[in-house]
Design a protein around this motif. Structure first.
Motif, mmCIF file in Angstrom:
data_model
loop_
_atom_site.group_PDB
_atom_site.id
_atom_site.type_symbol
_atom_site.label_atom_id
_atom_site.label_comp_id
_atom_site.label_asym_id
_atom_site.label_seq_id
_atom_site.Cartn_x
_atom_site.Cartn_y
_atom_site.Cartn_z
ATOM 1 N N ASP A 197 8.072 -25.276 38.357
ATOM 2 C CA ASP A 197 9.002 -23.837 38.080
ATOM 3 C C ASP A 197 8.093 -22.725 38.284
ATOM 4 O O ASP A 197 8.057 -21.765 38.807
ATOM 5 N N LEU A 198 7.403 -22.842 38.286
ATOM 6 C CA LEU A 198 6.300 -21.959 38.559
ATOM 7 C C LEU A 198 5.209 -21.252 39.347
ATOM 8 O O LEU A 198 4.669 -20.712 39.822
ATOM 9 N N GLY A 199 5.220 -22.939 40.403
ATOM 10 C CA GLY A 199 4.536 -22.323 41.560
ATOM 11 C C GLY A 199 2.654 -23.000 41.745
ATOM 12 O O GLY A 199 2.409 -22.606 42.549
ATOM 13 N N ILE A 200 2.620 -23.383 40.386
ATOM 14 C CA ILE A 200 1.213 -23.894 39.968
ATOM 15 C C ILE A 200 1.197 -25.055 40.163
ATOM 16 O O ILE A 200 2.016 -25.954 39.659
ATOM 17 N N ALA A 201 -0.540 -25.533 40.576
ATOM 18 C CA ALA A 201 -0.670 -26.869 40.718
ATOM 19 C C ALA A 201 -0.812 -27.100 39.450
ATOM 20 O O ALA A 201 -1.885 -27.127 38.534
ATOM 21 N N PRO A 202 -0.329 -28.289 38.695
ATOM 22 C CA PRO A 202 -0.562 -29.324 37.662
ATOM 23 C C PRO A 202 -2.052 -28.896 37.419
ATOM 24 O O PRO A 202 -2.488 -28.913 35.928
ATOM 25 N N ALA A 203 -2.933 -29.969 37.955
ATOM 26 C CA ALA A 203 -4.581 -28.968 37.934
ATOM 27 C C ALA A 203 -4.954 -28.280 37.352
ATOM 28 O O ALA A 203 -5.659 -28.108 36.535
ATOM 29 N N LYS A 204 -4.572 -26.851 37.898
ATOM 30 C CA LYS A 204 -4.494 -25.115 37.277
ATOM 31 C C LYS A 204 -3.990 -25.739 35.984
ATOM 32 O O LYS A 204 -4.536 -25.226 34.857
ATOM 33 N N ILE A 205 -2.681 -25.758 35.208
ATOM 34 C CA ILE A 205 -2.513 -25.930 34.109
ATOM 35 C C ILE A 205 -3.481 -26.887 32.766
ATOM 36 O O ILE A 205 -3.931 -26.365 32.225
ATOM 37 N N GLN A 206 -3.310 -27.827 33.525
ATOM 38 C CA GLN A 206 -4.562 -28.847 33.018
ATOM 39 C C GLN A 206 -5.795 -27.904 32.624
ATOM 40 O O GLN A 206 -6.352 -28.204 31.972
ATOM 41 N N GLN A 207 -6.210 -27.781 33.463
ATOM 42 C CA GLN A 207 -7.806 -26.392 33.520
ATOM 43 C C GLN A 207 -7.833 -25.804 32.704
ATOM 44 O O GLN A 207 -8.785 -25.571 31.475
ATOM 45 N N ALA A 208 -6.241 -25.047 32.444
ATOM 46 C CA ALA A 208 -6.459 -23.952 31.280
ATOM 47 C C ALA A 208 -6.288 -24.090 30.391
ATOM 48 O O ALA A 208 -6.453 -23.530 29.795
ATOM 49 N N ILE A 209 -5.652 -25.803 29.993
ATOM 50 C CA ILE A 209 -5.362 -26.306 28.375
ATOM 51 C C ILE A 209 -7.035 -26.798 28.061
ATOM 52 O O ILE A 209 -7.046 -27.740 26.959
ATOM 53 N N ASP A 210 -8.037 -26.849 28.698
ATOM 54 C CA ASP A 210 -8.983 -27.901 28.303
ATOM 55 C C ASP A 210 -10.125 -27.406 26.910
ATOM 56 O O ASP A 210 -9.297 -26.252 26.968
ATOM 57 N N LEU A 211 -9.691 -29.093 26.792
ATOM 58 C CA LEU A 211 -10.545 -28.970 24.890
ATOM 59 C C LEU A 211 -11.973 -27.721 25.057
ATOM 60 O O LEU A 211 -12.092 -27.438 24.156
#
Length: 237
Positions: A197-211
């Protein structure tokens, strides 16, 4: 025929309004787990914290992570235990250290974390307009602008945005599982849906929420959650 078409148009309009109202209701509601965490942790992020306070709280929680490892010998089995307050302190610190002023950005308040049903629930009340106006330029701010453009009823109001997921061991990293849910109010989205929906790579979101709980001298074998906290089991390298 015209009367039939007219009735169909009216039905379609009513249905559309009903769907939009439902989405609005779901988006602006606050999940029960956030309310409970707020009641249990009134002193945690109730007010904007200074950089020194954020770093001091994170240091206490980081010490709980590193101390058992430092005391162990190479190859020795180690169990590290963190409670939901520790996780919250580390999450707050991660958000703050990404900012030039080392504080929580304007537009984010009431960060809360709790552990329930084998998953980590973490989130905050977010004003997307304030965050976009006061944030640095870049992909994240552009994504927020896209979100408010698509969901105009979220403009200039505080909404709950959070993450619900189970931490997993992926090679040498601890991160949220791929089926982690992103919550907007009471609406749930997958990482893939948000990315598309936001046109962002899933890996970018996964990286952003990395613990970001990894320690270089510690090999993680397993992670166990209960309603009292998180236990990380492994061995010192």
């Amino acid at each position: 025929m015209q009367k039939v078409i007219g009735k169909l148009i009216i039905v379609a309009l009513i249905s559309t309004v009903g769907i939009l109202y439902y989405l609005w209701q779901q988006a602006v509601q606050i999940p029960e787990e956030y309310i409970k965490a707020s009641e249990d942790k009134q002193d945690s992020q109730s007010l904007p914290l200074l950089p020194k306070q954020i770093s001091e709280q994170a240091a206490v929680s980081t010490q709980k992570l590193t101390a058992p490892i430092d005391k162990a010998k190479a190859g020795q089995k180690v169990t590290v235990k963190l409670n939901d307050r520790d996780l919250n302190n580390l999450i707050v610190s991660k958000i703050a250290t990404s900012q030039p002023n080392k504080q929580i950005p304007v537009g984010i308040k009431g960060i809360r974390t709790n552990i329930k049903d084998g998953k980590i629930h973490t989130g905050a009340l977010v004003n997307l307009d304030q965050l976009a106006r006061n944030g640095r330029s870049g992909t994240q701010i552009a994504a927020l602008s896209k979100l408010t453009d698509k969901l105009t009823f979220l403009k200039d109001r505080d909404i709950y945005i959070g993450i619900v997921g189970k931490p997993i061991v992926d090679g040498t990293q601890i991160k949220f599982a791929p089926d982690t849910q992103i919550k907007v109010g009471k609406m749930n989205f997958t990482i893939a849906q948000i990315a598309e929906d936001l046109g962002i790579a899933p890996a970018k979101i996964q990286q952003a929420i990395d613990l970001h709980l990894q320690q270089q001298n510690f090999k993680v074998d397993s992670i166990n959650l209960d309603n009292n906290g998180m236990a990380i089991e492994g061995a010192k390298k």
